[in-house]
Design an enzyme around this catalytic site. Structure first.
Site, PDB file in Angstrom:
ATOM      1  N   GLU A  28       0.896  -0.631   0.170  1.00  0.00           N
ATOM      2  CA  GLU A  28       0.093  -0.079   0.075  1.00  0.00           C
ATOM      3  C   GLU A  28       1.493   1.396   0.353  1.00  0.00           C
ATOM      4  OE1 GLU A  28      -2.841  -0.677   3.449  1.00  0.00           O
ATOM      5  OE2 GLU A  28      -4.172  -1.626   2.238  1.00  0.00           O
TER       6      GLU A  28
ATOM      7  N   GLU B  30      -6.089  -7.733  -0.536  1.00  0.00           N
ATOM      8  CA  GLU B  30      -6.620  -7.988   0.517  1.00  0.00           C
ATOM      9  C   GLU B  30      -8.286  -8.001  -0.179  1.00  0.00           C
ATOM     10  OE1 GLU B  30      -4.746  -5.413   3.321  1.00  0.00           O
ATOM     11  OE2 GLU B  30      -2.928  -5.980   2.809  1.00  0.00           O
TER      12      GLU B  30
END
Length: 650
Positions: free
Chosen positions: A203, A277
């Site tokens: 991320e 995710e």
């Protein structure tokens, strides 16, 4: 005659199982499907479905079921990957590949065979074991890949810019990679190991401070011998910031939205989609209400993934426990510490071994398995879904582990914190207060976690100002003056006629693990301490890491009989009787306020009466047959009984 026909919508796409195509019927029946267009999702350069598949769905609404066939849905019932198990894969030359689709959706292949990824995340460091595990270091130039350590030493130098190509940071990364990647390389798929892909960073698009940082890591991995498929992983609206040219971009999400794939398709239009995710829940923080995720919503979303040939990784499959001081924190408008449990769940129903019994789940992260490894409603729903689309049967379920209820206990002895100081390591003496990372201990590597006690002599009262992270208790000798936390940085010291001892006990409640605020995570007292704006000097500083060696020294202390109403930080000693065959259990402390539980010197984690977590998971592997030492470090006020239960409370 229909048998359990399920056709319904969930706002977007098909939410029905593939069993729609496998129903028994007598005669010719009419199947009618009312479909509402609530907004299209982009998948590839076109819509959710190809033009041919749209015609199939339209035609299906007005035809008998016997003539109903969809190429998209029928693929759901023929997954057979038994030939892709490790023992069957002898020639490992191809590895995992992202193939472009010609006239169809893009797809993954493994050794040339079409492949969908159904994955689940497990935090191994949150799993109980007889020895702790980790993959980091807290001492410069030394790497303990078996210890549960952290990289907090990088916070010693305020000029270090984390997650950038700052010289100090990349030098540390390079040294770490030299040790870590050397161990990873032999475990790659093409060398006979289990690793089929490697994620470059996590991320980074949400951090996005240095455009050269991700390419630097990419090159560093390649130079050290990583040959498997490389990935990036970002939130759906941060892909443009976090992707690397030539590396497969993946996304993180909890449900479909109209713009889910918008940025992803701007960087790669004809590559298979991987949800790195898929959030089946979220973590909780102390003092906030728990908000679980519906298991039916998870089942419907995963069904859509499968029907759209989307690979996915469930986050979390098993979250585990933030044992010790290892929980993280968040800081958007205010700082909040993450609770001890990262995967607690209680499945209620007639029998957890029978998914048809129903039930419901309470969990902090709402992981598919609980922190104790127990099944949840989400687990049973996903298992049933996977069984409906796999040709080969799934393995039999292991039997649930039985939990124990041990006799309740009440600590009989205690030691005030002030009596314990003589059993700590030698204190640091400093003209000014030092944050914990810069304490000259552990060979100059500082303190990574726990608490720090600062003492200084004062000879007048007034307005005390302290910038402390994350929470501080202020004492005049042994009398509490107040608590500093969040935006509260001041407390009034009463007028005194002679010099007194000012004590400030500061707790590191967990470092922020997301956003640019990771750069500013020094703990303890991080500035000057003043009374009426006059700086205080000459501090004695005690490190309270509470390692097992400290508790061994405490066994030589002279403990006092417990007082019913002791105020202030203290250690409380009791005995947990586990019988001849210890099993997992959960500890409840309803009359205690705030602190930590230690079993035979191991730190179970934090308890706090503000909730939402009401019990602590105690692994049976941490218990000895017979008597077990239990010590509470209670920061506020003494309580009474500690209870053992076979069900967690959140």
């Amino acid at each position: 005659m229909w048998r359990s026909l399920k056709v319904h919508r969930k706002g977007r796409g098909w939410a029905s199982g593939c069993s729609v195509l496998r129903q028994d019927y007598e005669g010719s029946q009419m199947l009618r499907i009312l479909v509402e267009n609530q907004g299209r999702l982009a998948y590839g350069p076109n819509d959710l479905t190809s033009k041919g598949e749209k015609r199939v769905l339209k035609k299906a609404a007005e035809m008998p079921l016997e003539g109903f066939h969809s190429p998209l849905l029928s693929r759901c019932s023929d997954f057979n990957w038994s030939h892709l198990t490790p023992l069957e894969l002898k020639d490992r030359s191809g590895g995992l590949q992202a193939e472009e689709g010609v006239g169809r959706n893009p797809y993954f292949t493994l050794e040339g065979h079409e492949f969908l990824i159904f994955g689940g995340s497990i935090h191994y460091f949150g799993c109980p074991a007889t020895t702790s595990r980790g993959t980091s270091t807290s001492q410069k130039g030394k790497f303990d890949l078996l210890g549960n350590l952290d990289l907090d030493r990088l916070l010693q130098d305020p000029t270090t810019q984390l997650r950038t190509t700052n010289r100090t940071f990349v030098e540390a990364v390079d040294k770490y990679f030299d040790h870590l990647i050397a161990r990873v390389v032999p475990l790659q798929y093409r060398k006979g190991g289990p690793i089929i892909a490697v994620q470059v960073e996590n991320e980074y698009g949400s951090f996005n401070k240095d455009k050269n940082y991700m390419p630097y890591l990419h090159k560093a991995l390649l130079e050290r011998g990583v040959v498997e498929l490389l990935l990036t992983s970002d939130n759906t609206n941060k892909v443009l910031n976090g992707h690397i040219k030539g590396v497969l971009a993946t996304i993180n999400m909890n449900s479909f939205r109209a713009d889910t794939f918008e940025q992803l398709f701007k960087v790669q239009k004809n590559k298979p989609i991987l949800i790195m995710e898929y959030w089946v829940g979220w973590f909780d923080t102390w003092g906030k209400r728990h908000t679980p995720t519906d298991a039916g919503d998870v089942e419907n979303t995963v069904t859509e993934f499968i029907q759209l040939d989307i690979s996915f990784n469930v986050y979390m499959f098993h979250g585990g426990t933030n044992f010790g001081f290892m929980n993280g924190g968040i800081h958007f408008t205010h700082y909040r510490a993450v609770i001890t449990s990262y995967g607690k769940c209680l499945l209620q129903g007639p029998s957890v071994s029978q998914p048809s019994d129903g039930g419901w789940c309470l969990a902090d992260y709402d992981a598919v398995l609980t922190e104790a490894g127990d099944y949840t409603d989400k687990y049973f729903k996903l298992r049933k879904l996977f069984q409906s689309v796999f040709v080969t049967p799934l393995p039999l379920l292991p039997k649930p582990t039985h939990k124990a209820v041990y006799p309740s206990m009440r600590p009989s002895l205690y030691l005030p914190l002030w009596d314990v100081l003589q059993y700590l390591n030698r204190p640091v003496v400093s003209r000014t207060p030092l944050n914990m990372e810069n304490l000259p201990i552990h060979g100059g590597n500082g303190q990574a976690f726990g608490l720090v006690l600062y003492e200084a002599t004062i000879c007048s009262g007034g307005r005390l100002h302290v910038e402390a992270r994350d929470a501080a208790q202020v004492f005049l000798n042994e009398t509490s003056l107040g608590i500093l936390a969040d935006e509260t940085q001041n407390v009034d010291v009463p007028t005194i006629t002679e010099c007194q001892l000012l004590r400030i006990l500061v707790e590191n409640q967990g470092r922020v693990n997301f956003s640019w605020k990771i750069q500013d995570q020094r703990k303890g007292i991080i500035g000057s301490v003043t009374i009426n704006s006059v700086p205080l000097e000459n501090f004695t500083i005690y490190s309270l890491e509470m390692r097992t060696s400290f508790f061994r020294r405490l066994r030589t202390a002279i403990w006092r009989p417990v007082s019913d109403d002791h105020l202030g930080p203290a250690f409380y000693l009791g005995t947990l009787k586990a019988g001849s065959s210890p099993r997992d259990t959960f500890l409840a402390l309803p009359s205690w306020k705030y602190g930590f539980v230690f079993i035979n010197g191991r730190n179970l984690g934090r308890y706090w009466n503000i909730g939402p977590q009401g019990t602590l998971y105690l692994p049976g592997a941490w218990l000895n047959p017979g008597n077990n030492e239990i010590i509470l470090f209670e920061k506020r006020k003494s309580g009474s009984y500690i209870y053992s239960t076979d069900k967690p409370v959140l």
